[in-house]
Scaffold this active site. Structure first.
Site, PDB file in Angstrom:
ATOM      1  N   THR A 291      30.533  30.093  43.696  1.00 42.30           N
ATOM      2  CA  THR A 291      31.477  31.216  43.400  1.00 42.30           C
ATOM      3  C   THR A 291      31.788  32.141  44.508  1.00 42.30           C
ATOM      4  OG1 THR A 291      30.785  31.160  41.077  1.00 42.30           O
ATOM      5  CG2 THR A 291      32.603  32.708  41.756  1.00 42.30           C
ATOM      6  N   ARG A 319      33.657  21.961  30.446  1.00 42.09           N
ATOM      7  CA  ARG A 319      32.783  22.962  30.994  1.00 42.09           C
ATOM      8  C   ARG A 319      33.507  24.342  31.415  1.00 42.09           C
ATOM      9  NH1 ARG A 319      30.642  25.818  35.843  1.00 42.09           N
ATOM     10  NH2 ARG A 319      28.592  26.500  35.130  1.00 42.09           N
ATOM     11  N   GLY A 321      32.240  27.953  33.128  1.00 40.89           N
ATOM     12  CA  GLY A 321      31.139  28.517  33.560  1.00 40.89           C
ATOM     13  C   GLY A 321      31.538  30.079  33.551  1.00 40.89           C
ATOM     14  N   GLY A 345      25.775  29.902  36.548  1.00 44.59           N
ATOM     15  CA  GLY A 345      26.763  30.521  35.414  1.00 44.59           C
ATOM     16  C   GLY A 345      26.429  30.405  33.870  1.00 44.59           C
TER      17      GLY A 345
END
EC number: 3.4.19.5
Length: 426
Positions: A291, A319, A321, A345
């Protein structure tokens, strides 16, 4: 704050190239010797000179550009601000934010600088884990998560599992500015972003992401994020172990086929004939699970944070995160400071580490202690997780902590000629 502590804190705050004025303790010690007992008149003159020196020292400290360490308003902090901090050596992203925040006309806002910095990383596809073109899910599709937070107003905008729009951070800003919501997800986030003027629909895949996905399929879809399912060593579809009988599975297939026709047919094409592979390979590392998390403090001392990511590689479709979750990937409060996070995450979001960091600093912890405390809380429960945070207080003092890998974060402030990268070891 005592004179020695003030000088030490100033040296930490100013960074490379700082040349602080003489500290108060050095000025105070230079006063004339005491001659009060033998020469009263000389004593009075000596006291007068000492008072002048002390006053001069206080004035020098007051206007010393390193005085940010002693606290105060934006005027006192103007010497070290603005500041940009980002996870990883994403230098171009920091430079893009710096260009906005340090403009000669007064500089842009912290929010605008965060958008510029994260957008640069999306365009550059930093590490293949930010923006379009990377981190395909199990279906080979790339989706985006992003968040932005204004530490002055505590407003937040976020998007999650957003498809067909390349500008994740800009979409998050639109949610913050044009809705009373905090988070929009999936196709509806896409529709909102396009209705607000962002380009789309666009294909978020790239030749590289498709090739990566095809190689993963050839490797029997290993490693992946499933657990307690069968088949364990090949591609799906998956079902819980010992919870669905063969008969009931056939019944489910019949119902779906009758209602959906051939649309879902490929869901039931099992690859059980493929050779088993090790299903316990490590799924998370920097280059498949990353990230950009960025913090900006502008010239007025206002703070904003933002995150952008295309999520975990080969994630289960749908999904979400920690990227778009306030307090997990990032958090900011003008009164205290800010935090950014990166790593696993799915584990980190269970602890809201960035909220924890900011609240620890609110209670008086220094950034380094607050960062280490947040990471250690996770490590006690999940000793094998990988992750990191950086912390920065409202005075511009910053630090980082990590677990399971070596972490780097990038910094630019007014005392630096360019972006500096700081390495943090576990």
């Amino acid at each position: 704050m005592g004179p020695v502590a003030c000088h030490l804190a100033a040296s930490l705050t100013c960074g490379t190239g700082c040349s602080p004025k003489a500290p108060l303790d050095r000025i105070a010690v230079s006063s004339a010797p005491n001659t009060e007992t033998s020469h009263p008149q000389a004593s009075m003159e000596s006291k007068g000179r000492s008072s002048v020196r002390l006053l001069l020292g206080l004035l020098l400290l007051r206007f010393n550009w390193c005085s940010a360490a002693s606290g105060g308003g934006a005027e006192e902090l103007a010497g070290t601000f603005p500041v940009v901090v980002s996870t990883w050596p994403f230098r171009e992203a920091v430079r893009a934010a710096w260009e906005v925040i340090s403009a000669a006309d007064g500089g842009g806002s912290a929010v605008d600088a965060v958008v510029a910095g994260c957008s640069a990383c999306e365009v550059l596809r930093c590490d293949g884990t930010v923006g379009p073109g990377g981190s395909p899910d199990e279906n080979g599709e790339t989706t985006l998560d992003a968040l932005i937070m204004n530490g002055a107003t505590m407003e937040i905008g976020a998007v999650a599992a957003m498809r067909y729009v390349k500008d994740g951070i800009k979409a998050a800003k639109l949610v913050m500015e044009h809705s009373k919501h905090t988070l929009l997800v999936g196709d509806k986030a896409t529709s909102f972003a396009i209705s607000m003027g962002l380009p789309g629909p666009s294909n978020l895949s790239s030749p590289e992401s498709i090739e990566k996905w095809e190689n993963w399929r050839q490797n029997h879809c290993q490693p992946n994020f499933w657990k307690n399912v069968a088949p364990a060593s090949s591609c799906g579809p998956y079902h819980p172990i010992n919870s669905v009988s063969a008969e009931s599975e056939d019944d489910v297939k019949d119902v779906v086929h009758d209602s959906q026709g051939g649309v879902c047919q490929e869901w039931f094409q099992n690859d059980n004939l493929l050779e088993p592979m090790n299903s316990h390979l490590k799924v998370v590392n920097r280059h498949n699970h990353d990230t950009i998390s960025m913090t900006v403090i502008d010239k007025m001392g206002h703070i904003a944070v933002g995150t952008s990511t295309n999520g975990a590689t080969f994630k289960i479709p749908g999904r979400v995160g920690d990227g778009p979750i306030p307090g997990s990937s990032s958090y900011a409060d003008d009164e205290v400071g800010a935090c950014g996070a990166t790593g696993d995450g799915d584990v980190m979001m269970r602890f809201l580490p960035c909220y924890q960091v900011v609240e620890s600093m609110r209670r008086g912890m220094e950034p380094l202690d607050a960062a280490r405390d947040a990471i250690s809380r996770i490590a006690r429960k999940y000793p094998d997780f990988v992750g990191a945070v950086f912390a920065i207080n409202r005075k511009g003092v910053h630090a980082g902590a990590c677990h399971g890998w070596t972490f780097q974060y990038s910094v630019r402030n007014s005392s630096m000629h360019d972006v500096e990268v700081i390495t943090v070891y576990p």
